[in-house]
Design an enzyme around this catalytic site. Structure first.
Site, PDB file in Angstrom:
ATOM      1  N   ILE A 130       0.866  -1.174   0.000  1.00  0.00           N
ATOM      2  CA  ILE A 130       0.000   0.000   0.000  1.00  0.00           C
ATOM      3  C   ILE A 130       0.907   1.230   0.000  1.00  0.00           C
ATOM      4  CG2 ILE A 130      -2.051  -1.032   1.025  1.00  0.00           C
ATOM      5  CD1 ILE A 130      -1.207  -0.146   3.729  1.00  0.00           C
ATOM      6  N   ASP A 131       0.398   2.325  -0.516  1.00  0.00           N
ATOM      7  CA  ASP A 131       1.221   3.512  -0.681  1.00  0.00           C
ATOM      8  C   ASP A 131       1.708   4.070   0.654  1.00  0.00           C
ATOM      9  OD1 ASP A 131       0.798   3.371  -3.433  1.00  0.00           O
ATOM     10  OD2 ASP A 131      -1.009   4.602  -3.310  1.00  0.00           O
ATOM     11  N   LYS A 132       2.776   4.833   0.593  1.00  0.00           N
ATOM     12  CA  LYS A 132       3.396   5.409   1.788  1.00  0.00           C
ATOM     13  C   LYS A 132       2.386   6.097   2.706  1.00  0.00           C
ATOM     14  CE  LYS A 132       6.309   9.321   3.111  1.00  0.00           C
ATOM     15  NZ  LYS A 132       7.053  10.504   2.625  1.00  0.00           N
ATOM     16  N   THR A 134      -0.881   5.864   2.674  1.00  0.00           N
ATOM     17  CA  THR A 134      -2.088   5.083   2.939  1.00  0.00           C
ATOM     18  C   THR A 134      -1.822   4.236   4.171  1.00  0.00           C
ATOM     19  OG1 THR A 134      -2.679   4.989   0.591  1.00  0.00           O
ATOM     20  CG2 THR A 134      -3.674   3.344   2.032  1.00  0.00           C
ATOM     21  N   ARG A 231      -6.795   5.773  -5.939  1.00  0.00           N
ATOM     22  CA  ARG A 231      -6.514   7.202  -6.099  1.00  0.00           C
ATOM     23  C   ARG A 231      -6.738   7.658  -7.539  1.00  0.00           C
ATOM     24  NH1 ARG A 231      -0.570   7.431  -3.795  1.00  0.00           N
ATOM     25  NH2 ARG A 231      -0.828   9.689  -4.095  1.00  0.00           N
TER      26      ARG A 231
END
Length: 299
Positions: A130-132, A134, A231
Protein backbone atom coordinates in the site's frame (compact mmCIF):
# COMPACT_ATOMS: atom_id res chain seq x y z
CA UNK A 1 14.62 -5.66 -32.07
CA UNK A 2 13.41 -3.67 -35.11
CA UNK A 3 10.98 -0.85 -34.39
CA UNK A 4 7.55 -0.85 -35.95
CA UNK A 5 6.09 2.26 -37.57
CA UNK A 6 4.00 2.92 -34.46
CA UNK A 7 7.05 3.00 -32.20
CA UNK A 8 8.98 5.66 -34.09
CA UNK A 9 9.31 8.97 -32.25
CA UNK A 10 8.99 7.49 -28.76
CA UNK A 11 11.54 7.55 -25.94
CA UNK A 12 14.14 4.79 -25.92
CA UNK A 13 13.30 3.63 -22.39
CA UNK A 14 9.61 3.38 -23.31
CA UNK A 15 10.31 1.33 -26.43
CA UNK A 16 12.81 -0.93 -24.65
CA UNK A 17 10.42 -1.50 -21.76
CA UNK A 18 7.69 -2.58 -24.17
CA UNK A 19 9.92 -4.62 -26.46
CA UNK A 20 11.84 -6.47 -23.74
CA UNK A 21 8.87 -6.81 -21.41
CA UNK A 22 10.76 -5.03 -18.63
CA UNK A 23 9.59 -2.52 -16.03
CA UNK A 24 10.40 1.05 -17.11
CA UNK A 25 13.00 1.49 -14.33
CA UNK A 26 14.87 -1.63 -15.46
CA UNK A 27 14.97 -0.31 -19.02
CA UNK A 28 16.36 3.02 -17.80
CA UNK A 29 19.04 1.25 -15.75
CA UNK A 30 20.15 -0.85 -18.74
CA UNK A 31 20.45 2.27 -20.88
CA UNK A 32 22.42 4.20 -18.26
CA UNK A 33 24.77 1.24 -17.79
CA UNK A 34 25.65 1.29 -21.52
CA UNK A 35 23.86 -1.96 -22.34
CA UNK A 36 21.69 -0.57 -25.15
CA UNK A 37 22.63 0.29 -28.73
CA UNK A 38 20.71 2.01 -31.49
CA UNK A 39 22.00 1.02 -34.94
CA UNK A 40 25.24 -0.20 -33.36
CA UNK A 41 25.86 2.93 -31.27
CA UNK A 42 25.76 2.79 -27.48
CA UNK A 43 23.09 5.17 -26.14
CA UNK A 44 23.19 6.16 -22.48
CA UNK A 45 20.26 8.59 -22.47
CA UNK A 46 16.84 7.05 -21.62
CA UNK A 47 14.99 10.00 -23.18
CA UNK A 48 16.70 9.50 -26.57
CA UNK A 49 14.07 9.59 -29.31
CA UNK A 50 13.99 6.60 -31.65
CA UNK A 51 13.02 6.62 -35.32
CA UNK A 52 11.09 4.32 -37.57
CA UNK A 53 13.30 1.42 -38.67
CA UNK A 54 15.92 1.86 -35.90
CA UNK A 55 17.49 -1.38 -34.72
CA UNK A 56 17.88 -1.69 -30.97
CA UNK A 57 20.27 -4.15 -29.32
CA UNK A 58 20.26 -4.68 -25.58
CA UNK A 59 21.73 -6.81 -22.82
CA UNK A 60 20.16 -7.80 -19.51
CA UNK A 61 21.46 -5.67 -16.61
CA UNK A 62 23.03 -7.51 -13.70
CA UNK A 63 20.83 -8.21 -10.71
CA UNK A 64 22.31 -6.29 -7.82
CA UNK A 65 22.64 -8.05 -4.50
CA UNK A 66 20.29 -6.98 -1.78
CA UNK A 67 21.69 -4.47 0.64
CA UNK A 68 18.59 -4.44 2.80
CA UNK A 69 19.58 -3.61 6.36
CA UNK A 70 17.56 -4.80 9.37
CA UNK A 71 16.11 -1.86 11.31
CA UNK A 72 14.36 -1.82 14.66
CA UNK A 73 11.16 -0.05 13.58
CA UNK A 74 8.07 -0.68 15.76
CA UNK A 75 5.27 -2.56 14.01
CA UNK A 76 1.58 -2.84 14.88
CA UNK A 77 1.01 -6.59 14.52
CA UNK A 78 -2.67 -7.51 14.15
CA UNK A 79 -2.13 -11.26 13.77
CA UNK A 80 0.75 -13.72 13.58
CA UNK A 81 1.33 -17.46 13.28
CA UNK A 82 3.94 -19.69 11.62
CA UNK A 83 2.74 -18.78 8.12
CA UNK A 84 1.45 -15.26 8.04
CA UNK A 85 1.84 -11.87 9.65
CA UNK A 86 -0.80 -9.13 9.34
CA UNK A 87 0.47 -5.60 9.91
CA UNK A 88 -1.48 -2.38 10.47
CA UNK A 89 0.83 0.02 8.61
CA UNK A 90 0.87 3.65 9.77
CA UNK A 91 0.67 6.56 7.37
CA UNK A 92 4.16 7.67 6.30
CA UNK A 93 5.85 4.25 6.37
CA UNK A 94 7.13 3.11 2.97
CA UNK A 95 6.59 -0.60 2.31
CA UNK A 96 9.89 -1.45 0.58
CA UNK A 97 13.06 0.35 -0.63
CA UNK A 98 13.04 2.21 -3.94
CA UNK A 99 13.25 5.61 -5.61
CA UNK A 100 15.63 7.21 -3.14
CA UNK A 101 14.36 5.38 -0.05
CA UNK A 102 16.94 2.66 0.71
CA UNK A 103 16.00 2.25 4.35
CA UNK A 104 13.44 3.10 7.01
CA UNK A 105 10.84 0.90 5.32
CA UNK A 106 8.50 -1.86 6.40
CA UNK A 107 10.83 -4.33 4.64
CA UNK A 108 13.73 -3.21 6.85
CA UNK A 109 11.55 -3.64 9.92
CA UNK A 110 10.40 -7.11 8.86
CA UNK A 111 13.99 -8.23 8.28
CA UNK A 112 14.91 -7.08 11.80
CA UNK A 113 11.87 -8.73 13.39
CA UNK A 114 11.84 -12.04 11.53
CA UNK A 115 15.41 -12.53 10.29
CA UNK A 116 14.36 -14.22 7.06
CA UNK A 117 11.08 -14.41 5.21
CA UNK A 118 9.85 -15.94 1.95
CA UNK A 119 9.96 -14.04 -1.32
CA UNK A 120 12.39 -11.50 -2.78
CA UNK A 121 15.41 -10.42 -0.74
CA UNK A 122 14.53 -6.73 -1.00
CA UNK A 123 10.84 -7.37 -0.31
CA UNK A 124 10.86 -10.04 2.40
CA UNK A 125 7.45 -11.68 2.78
CA UNK A 126 5.71 -8.93 0.83
CA UNK A 127 3.10 -10.09 -1.68
CA UNK A 128 1.26 -6.77 -2.00
CA UNK A 129 1.81 -3.18 -0.94
CA UNK A 130 0.00 0.00 0.00
CA UNK A 131 1.22 3.51 -0.68
CA UNK A 132 3.40 5.41 1.79
CA UNK A 133 0.64 7.74 2.98
CA UNK A 134 -2.09 5.08 2.94
CA UNK A 135 -2.59 3.44 6.32
CA UNK A 136 -3.96 0.02 7.16
CA UNK A 137 -3.70 -3.71 6.70
CA UNK A 138 -1.00 -5.60 4.86
CA UNK A 139 -0.47 -9.38 4.72
CA UNK A 140 3.08 -10.74 5.00
CA UNK A 141 4.18 -14.29 4.13
CA UNK A 142 6.48 -15.95 6.65
CA UNK A 143 6.69 -19.36 4.94
CA UNK A 144 7.19 -20.39 1.33
CA UNK A 145 3.76 -22.02 1.22
CA UNK A 146 2.22 -18.81 2.51
CA UNK A 147 4.06 -16.78 -0.12
CA UNK A 148 2.75 -19.01 -2.92
CA UNK A 149 -0.76 -19.10 -1.46
CA UNK A 150 -1.12 -15.36 -0.92
CA UNK A 151 0.24 -14.55 -4.36
CA UNK A 152 -2.27 -17.01 -5.81
CA UNK A 153 -5.13 -15.39 -3.90
CA UNK A 154 -4.17 -11.99 -5.24
CA UNK A 155 -4.00 -13.37 -8.74
CA UNK A 156 -7.42 -15.07 -8.64
CA UNK A 157 -9.00 -12.16 -6.72
CA UNK A 158 -9.98 -14.33 -3.75
CA UNK A 159 -8.10 -12.05 -1.34
CA UNK A 160 -10.44 -9.16 -0.57
CA UNK A 161 -9.20 -5.69 0.37
CA UNK A 162 -11.52 -2.95 1.56
CA UNK A 163 -10.55 0.71 2.01
CA UNK A 164 -12.15 3.79 3.53
CA UNK A 165 -11.57 7.03 1.64
CA UNK A 166 -12.65 10.60 2.21
CA UNK A 167 -13.17 12.22 -1.16
CA UNK A 168 -13.81 15.71 -2.45
CA UNK A 169 -17.43 16.50 -3.32
CA UNK A 170 -20.77 14.87 -2.53
CA UNK A 171 -21.29 11.63 -4.46
CA UNK A 172 -25.00 11.29 -5.31
CA UNK A 173 -24.98 7.54 -6.01
CA UNK A 174 -25.16 5.18 -3.05
CA UNK A 175 -22.88 2.70 -4.82
CA UNK A 176 -20.99 2.36 -8.09
CA UNK A 177 -18.44 0.38 -10.07
CA UNK A 178 -15.45 1.99 -11.76
CA UNK A 179 -14.16 -0.19 -14.59
CA UNK A 180 -11.36 1.77 -16.26
CA UNK A 181 -7.94 0.45 -17.44
CA UNK A 182 -4.85 2.07 -15.96
CA UNK A 183 -1.38 2.73 -17.39
CA UNK A 184 1.62 4.82 -16.40
CA UNK A 185 1.21 8.49 -17.24
CA UNK A 186 3.79 9.34 -19.96
CA UNK A 187 3.76 12.98 -18.79
CA UNK A 188 4.75 12.07 -15.23
CA UNK A 189 6.58 8.80 -14.39
CA UNK A 190 5.35 8.98 -10.79
CA UNK A 191 1.70 8.89 -11.81
CA UNK A 192 -0.78 6.53 -13.44
CA UNK A 193 -3.85 7.41 -15.45
CA UNK A 194 -6.99 5.92 -16.96
CA UNK A 195 -6.45 5.09 -20.65
CA UNK A 196 -8.73 4.09 -23.49
CA UNK A 197 -6.54 1.22 -24.64
CA UNK A 198 -3.23 -0.42 -23.76
CA UNK A 199 -3.76 -0.23 -20.01
CA UNK A 200 -4.20 -2.97 -17.43
CA UNK A 201 -7.66 -3.98 -16.27
CA UNK A 202 -8.64 -2.05 -13.14
CA UNK A 203 -11.97 -2.44 -11.33
CA UNK A 204 -13.03 -0.69 -8.12
CA UNK A 205 -16.40 -0.96 -6.38
CA UNK A 206 -17.51 1.58 -3.81
CA UNK A 207 -20.47 2.49 -1.63
CA UNK A 208 -21.18 5.68 0.29
CA UNK A 209 -20.74 5.51 4.06
CA UNK A 210 -21.49 9.12 5.00
CA UNK A 211 -21.98 12.48 3.29
CA UNK A 212 -20.82 15.87 4.54
CA UNK A 213 -20.80 19.40 3.21
CA UNK A 214 -18.46 19.16 0.22
CA UNK A 215 -17.11 15.68 1.05
CA UNK A 216 -18.10 12.01 1.02
CA UNK A 217 -16.77 9.07 3.01
CA UNK A 218 -16.81 5.93 0.87
CA UNK A 219 -15.84 2.29 1.26
CA UNK A 220 -13.89 0.89 -1.71
CA UNK A 221 -13.50 -2.77 -2.61
CA UNK A 222 -10.69 -3.73 -4.96
CA UNK A 223 -11.27 -6.38 -7.62
CA UNK A 224 -7.87 -5.73 -9.18
CA UNK A 225 -4.90 -4.21 -7.38
CA UNK A 226 -3.09 -1.84 -9.71
CA UNK A 227 -0.61 0.73 -8.45
CA UNK A 228 -2.48 3.81 -7.12
CA UNK A 229 -5.72 2.24 -8.38
CA UNK A 230 -8.19 3.80 -5.93
CA UNK A 231 -6.51 7.20 -6.10
CA UNK A 232 -6.48 7.18 -9.92
CA UNK A 233 -10.06 5.94 -10.24
CA UNK A 234 -11.51 8.45 -7.79
CA UNK A 235 -9.68 11.32 -9.44
CA UNK A 236 -10.97 10.05 -12.80
CA UNK A 237 -14.61 10.35 -11.69
CA UNK A 238 -14.01 13.83 -10.30
CA UNK A 239 -13.85 12.88 -6.61
CA UNK A 240 -10.13 12.74 -5.68
CA UNK A 241 -9.08 11.56 -2.24
CA UNK A 242 -8.72 14.43 0.23
CA UNK A 243 -5.08 15.19 1.07
CA UNK A 244 -3.68 13.39 -1.98
CA UNK A 245 -0.56 15.30 -3.11
CA UNK A 246 -0.31 13.51 -6.46
CA UNK A 247 -3.84 13.19 -7.84
CA UNK A 248 -6.64 15.72 -8.04
CA UNK A 249 -6.86 19.46 -7.52
CA UNK A 250 -8.47 21.47 -4.75
CA UNK A 251 -8.43 18.36 -2.56
CA UNK A 252 -5.98 19.50 0.11
CA UNK A 253 -8.11 22.04 1.91
CA UNK A 254 -8.94 20.28 5.18
CA UNK A 255 -6.01 17.82 5.27
CA UNK A 256 -2.57 18.26 3.71
CA UNK A 257 -0.45 15.40 5.08
CA UNK A 258 -1.20 12.73 2.51
CA UNK A 259 -4.29 10.99 1.15
CA UNK A 260 -7.04 10.10 3.62
CA UNK A 261 -7.14 6.48 2.52
CA UNK A 262 -7.16 3.56 4.95
CA UNK A 263 -6.98 -0.20 4.28
CA UNK A 264 -9.73 -1.10 6.72
CA UNK A 265 -10.38 -4.77 6.03
CA UNK A 266 -8.44 -7.77 4.71
CA UNK A 267 -10.04 -11.15 3.96
CA UNK A 268 -7.88 -14.11 2.97
CA UNK A 269 -7.66 -17.91 3.15
CA UNK A 270 -5.08 -19.36 5.51
CA UNK A 271 -2.29 -21.13 3.59
CA UNK A 272 -2.30 -24.15 5.92
CA UNK A 273 -5.97 -25.15 6.05
CA UNK A 274 -7.75 -22.80 3.62
CA UNK A 275 -10.02 -21.35 6.32
CA UNK A 276 -11.25 -17.83 5.69
CA UNK A 277 -9.80 -15.16 7.95
CA UNK A 278 -10.98 -11.58 8.27
CA UNK A 279 -8.98 -8.73 9.80
CA UNK A 280 -9.98 -5.14 10.47
CA UNK A 281 -8.05 -2.04 11.50
CA UNK A 282 -9.70 1.05 13.01
CA UNK A 283 -9.26 4.44 11.40
CA UNK A 284 -6.18 6.30 12.69
CA UNK A 285 -6.80 9.24 15.03
CA UNK A 286 -6.01 11.97 12.47
CA UNK A 287 -8.61 10.49 10.08
CA UNK A 288 -11.21 10.28 12.85
CA UNK A 289 -10.58 13.93 13.80
CA UNK A 290 -11.18 15.11 10.23
CA UNK A 291 -14.50 13.23 10.14
CA UNK A 292 -15.53 14.58 13.54
CA UNK A 293 -14.80 18.13 12.34
CA UNK A 294 -16.89 17.58 9.22
CA UNK A 295 -19.81 16.22 11.27
CA UNK A 296 -19.59 19.25 13.56
CA UNK A 297 -19.66 21.58 10.55
CA UNK A 298 -22.78 19.79 9.25
CA UNK A 299 -24.76 20.53 12.43
Amino acid sequence: MLLSELEGGKRLDEVLSKGAGWPREKAKRAIKEGLVKINGEVIAKPSKSVSKGDEIEYEEPEIKKSELIPEDIPLDVVYEDDDILVINKPQGLIVHPGNGHPDGTLANALLYREGKLAGEATRPGLVHRIDKDTSGLLAVAKSERAYASLRGQLSDHSMHRVYLALVKGRIPEDEAKIDAPIARDPANPLKYKVVGEGGKEAVTYFDVVERYSGYTLIRCRLFTGRTHQIRVHLDYIGHPVEGDPLYGSGNRKIYKNGQLLHAEKLILRHPADNREMEFTAPLPDYFVKVLDDLRSANR
